[in-house]
Enzyme design. Structure first.
Site, PDB file in Angstrom:
ATOM      1  N   LYS A  78       0.858  -1.192   0.000  1.00  0.00           N
ATOM      2  CA  LYS A  78       0.000   0.000   0.000  1.00  0.00           C
ATOM      3  C   LYS A  78       0.893   1.240   0.000  1.00  0.00           C
ATOM      4  O   LYS A  78       1.899   1.274   0.719  1.00  0.00           O
ATOM      5  CB  LYS A  78      -0.885  -0.025   1.251  1.00  0.00           C
ATOM      6  CG  LYS A  78      -1.901   1.102   1.331  1.00  0.00           C
ATOM      7  CD  LYS A  78      -2.743   1.000   2.619  1.00  0.00           C
ATOM      8  CE  LYS A  78      -3.866   2.031   2.646  1.00  0.00           C
ATOM      9  NZ  LYS A  78      -4.724   1.893   3.847  1.00  0.00           N
ATOM     10  N   SER A 158      -9.731   1.883   2.943  1.00  0.00           N
ATOM     11  CA  SER A 158      -8.862   2.605   2.040  1.00  0.00           C
ATOM     12  C   SER A 158      -7.812   1.733   1.347  1.00  0.00           C
ATOM     13  O   SER A 158      -7.159   2.208   0.409  1.00  0.00           O
ATOM     14  CB  SER A 158      -8.132   3.696   2.828  1.00  0.00           C
ATOM     15  OG  SER A 158      -7.281   3.110   3.801  1.00  0.00           O
ATOM     16  N   SER A 182     -10.016  -0.302   7.292  1.00  0.00           N
ATOM     17  CA  SER A 182      -9.452  -0.257   5.935  1.00  0.00           C
ATOM     18  C   SER A 182      -8.723  -1.496   5.439  1.00  0.00           C
ATOM     19  O   SER A 182      -8.315  -1.530   4.288  1.00  0.00           O
ATOM     20  CB  SER A 182      -8.504   0.927   5.814  1.00  0.00           C
ATOM     21  OG  SER A 182      -9.241   2.089   5.591  1.00  0.00           O
TER      22      SER A 182
HETATM   23  N1  GLN Z   1     -13.252   4.192   6.291  1.00  0.00           N
HETATM   24  C1  GLN Z   1     -12.659   4.728   7.483  1.00  0.00           C
HETATM   25  C2  GLN Z   1     -12.292   6.179   7.282  1.00  0.00           C
HETATM   26  O1  GLN Z   1     -12.565   6.687   6.261  1.00  0.00           O
HETATM   27  C3  GLN Z   1     -11.476   3.913   7.877  1.00  0.00           C
HETATM   28  C4  GLN Z   1     -10.270   4.224   7.108  1.00  0.00           C
HETATM   29  C5  GLN Z   1      -9.104   3.424   7.538  1.00  0.00           C
HETATM   30  O2  GLN Z   1      -9.244   2.423   8.241  1.00  0.00           O
HETATM   31  N2  GLN Z   1      -7.937   3.871   7.143  1.00  0.00           N
HETATM   32  O3  GLN Z   1     -11.744   6.794   8.140  1.00  0.00           O
END
Ligand code: GLN
Length: 490
Positions: A78, A158, A182
């Site tokens: 990532k 994400s 995420s």
């Molecule tokens: N979807 C969540 C957010 O937008 C979690 C994102 C994440 O875990 N990096 O914050």
């Protein structure tokens, strides 16, 4: 001939060790698959020369029967992890042409165990999002499609580049980060396994910060054993991260074959949400039955503060983000947009460098931390967070792990939810609690829904008890016999 890209990570590692094929062959096959799959937009950067050089070095070690537990296995990273000398964007324009002169501890650990880097994977900007539509470099497409439809679906977020790439067999496994879901949510959307370990298991050194008290790295893989293999390599104490836990890494792979006889599995009643599709409810019951059949005792538990988790998360995470992202001022590195004076240079740099969702979070975070609102929002959210952690501690009095759905829906279409941030935030309803409490959570693919899309089940464990997550996850994996793959259309 073996189709190298269809192998699991464990199969590939075994094949390399027994010299059935070389890392160069395996790596070249994945590079070819990546080239043919550019329409998925999963990679922000392909690093073929580096990959082949690492593969040759691995082959030299394997020839002498040397090397680590991942020797010669090609994986994806990532783009939130700094890799020495390789451009890192965090899915944002504000980092410009940033090339880190240092290595994140997690990637360093993987290379030390012989993994081969294929490239950097697309993601929501600064890991803020649930669909990968917030990447400054365009959305990632999910290789899965609804039956009889070619509507482009999101891979979750994400870590959506990571899940799209593994689901499309472009990498044997990938790494992601999970601040509120995420790793687990995109794994569920793509029929993969993803685990967020206990806070402090993986070092955050060299990982671009979003919300430091919640961020954790973890693997995304095709099987539970593969995820265990990856996590074993990734984690370990690191003095460079003051929140890193100085504990021994257990044998996660061995935990995958543990018996569950007598294990107590809690079913939290608050996770039965209004408006949740009935097939998710049915799958949850099915999962409960699989665990009962494996010898578990099923107990009903209550986590009464669950309904406050999402609001608390969406105060704490933006608050920490607004502080962490203050460093992007156009002065030290990354993009700079000059203005008439210093203040306007800051303003223009940040206005142009950050995308809409990141700007929204910075504004929310700054607001909840500002004098006058700090007590009402930030301190209150911290109190809620303490109650949520307490709910879990109470649950551990009567059970050893919890079973829940991973997400309240299957993957949705690009653009279907993106104009409603609150709707988007609801994706994290079952996953944020584990981040707020610092607990490990694993998502396992368990079924296809009526549209032919994957759905996941989540197992949440006690702090530092990833082994039980892997044991329960592997049992669900065997019972579910989930072996569906997306139809190759890309
Ligand atoms: N979807 C969540 C957010 O937008 C979690 C994102 C994440 O875990 N990096 O914050």
């Amino acid at each position: 001939m073996t189709d190298f890209t269809k192998l699991s990570l464990s199969e590939a590692v075994a094949g390399l060790r027994s010299k059935q094929f070389s890392s160069r062959e395996l790596t070249a096959a994945h590079l070819e698959a990546m080239e043919a799959a550019r329409s998925l937009n999963a990679f922000l950067l392909e690093t073929p020369e580096k990959a082949l050089a690492m593969a040759d070095a691995a082959d030299a070690k394997l020839a002498k029967s040397e090397g680590g537990i991942l020797e010669g296995a090609p994986i994806g990273i990532k783009d939130l992890f700094c890799v020495n000398g390789v451009k890192t964007t965090a899915g944002s324009k504000i980092l410009g042409e940033f090339i880190p002169p240092y290595e994140s501890t997690v990637t360093g650990n993987l290379w030390a165990d012989g993994a081969v880097m294929l490239g950097k994977l697309n993601m929501d900007e600064f890991a803020m999002g649930s669909s990968n539509e917030n990447s400054a470099f365009g959305p990632v497409i999910n290789p899965w499609q609804r039956d009889g439809s070619n509507t482009a679906l999101v891979p979750g977020g994400s870590s959506g580049g990571s899940t799209s790439a593994v689901a499309a067999d472009l990498c044997l496994a990938a790494i992601g980060t999970d601040t509120g879901g995420s790793i687990r949510q995109p794994a569920a959307f793509t029929g993969l396994v993803g685990i967020k370990p206990t806070y402090g298991r993986c070092s955050r050194y060299g990982v671009v910060a979003f919300a430091s008290s919640l961020d954790q790295a973890g693997p995304i893989a095709k099987t539970v054993t593969d995820a265990a293999l990856m996590l074993g390599s990734m984690c370990g104490y690191d003095p460079k991260d003051s929140t890193s836990l100085d504990v021994k890494t257990p044998d996660f792979v061995a935990a995958c074959t543990r018996s569950l006889k007598g294990l107590r599995i809690g079913i939290p009643k608050e996770y039965r949400m209004d408006g949740m599709p009935s097939e998710i409810e049915t799958l949850w019951e099915q999962g409960t039955q699989w665990l009962r059949d494996a010898g578990c005792e099923i107990v009903d538990v209550s986590l009464p503060h669950t309904k406050y988790a999402l609001p608390a998360y969406y105060i704490i995470a933006p608050a920490e983000a607004s502080s962490n992202l203050a460093r992007y001022d156009g002065m030290r590195y990354g993009t700079r947009v000059d203005g008439a004076d210093l203040n306007s240079t800051y303003e223009r740099t940040r206005a142009e460098g950050f995308g809409e969702e990141v700007r929204r979070r910075i504004m929310i975070g700054t607001y909840v931390l500002s004098a006058g609102f700090y007590d009402a929002y930030y301190i209150r959210a911290q109190k809620v967070r303490a109650r949520i952690a307490e709910d879990f501690r109470n649950a551990w009095e009567v059970c050893d792990a919890l079973l829940t759905p991973t997400t309240p829906s299957a993957a949705f279409g690009i653009g279907e939810v993106s104009d409603d941030p609150v709707q988007m935030y609801l994706n994290d309803v079952f996953t944020v609690t584990a981040n707020l409490a610092g607990l490990p959570g694993i998502s396992i693919p368990a079924a296809l829904d009526h549209q032919g899309l994957p759905l996941g089940l989540q197992v949440i464990g006690k702090a530092l008890d990833e082994e039980t997550c892997f044991a329960v996850g592997a049992t669900i994996e065997r019972a579910a016999e989930f072996n569906a793959k997306p139809t190759h259309w890309w």
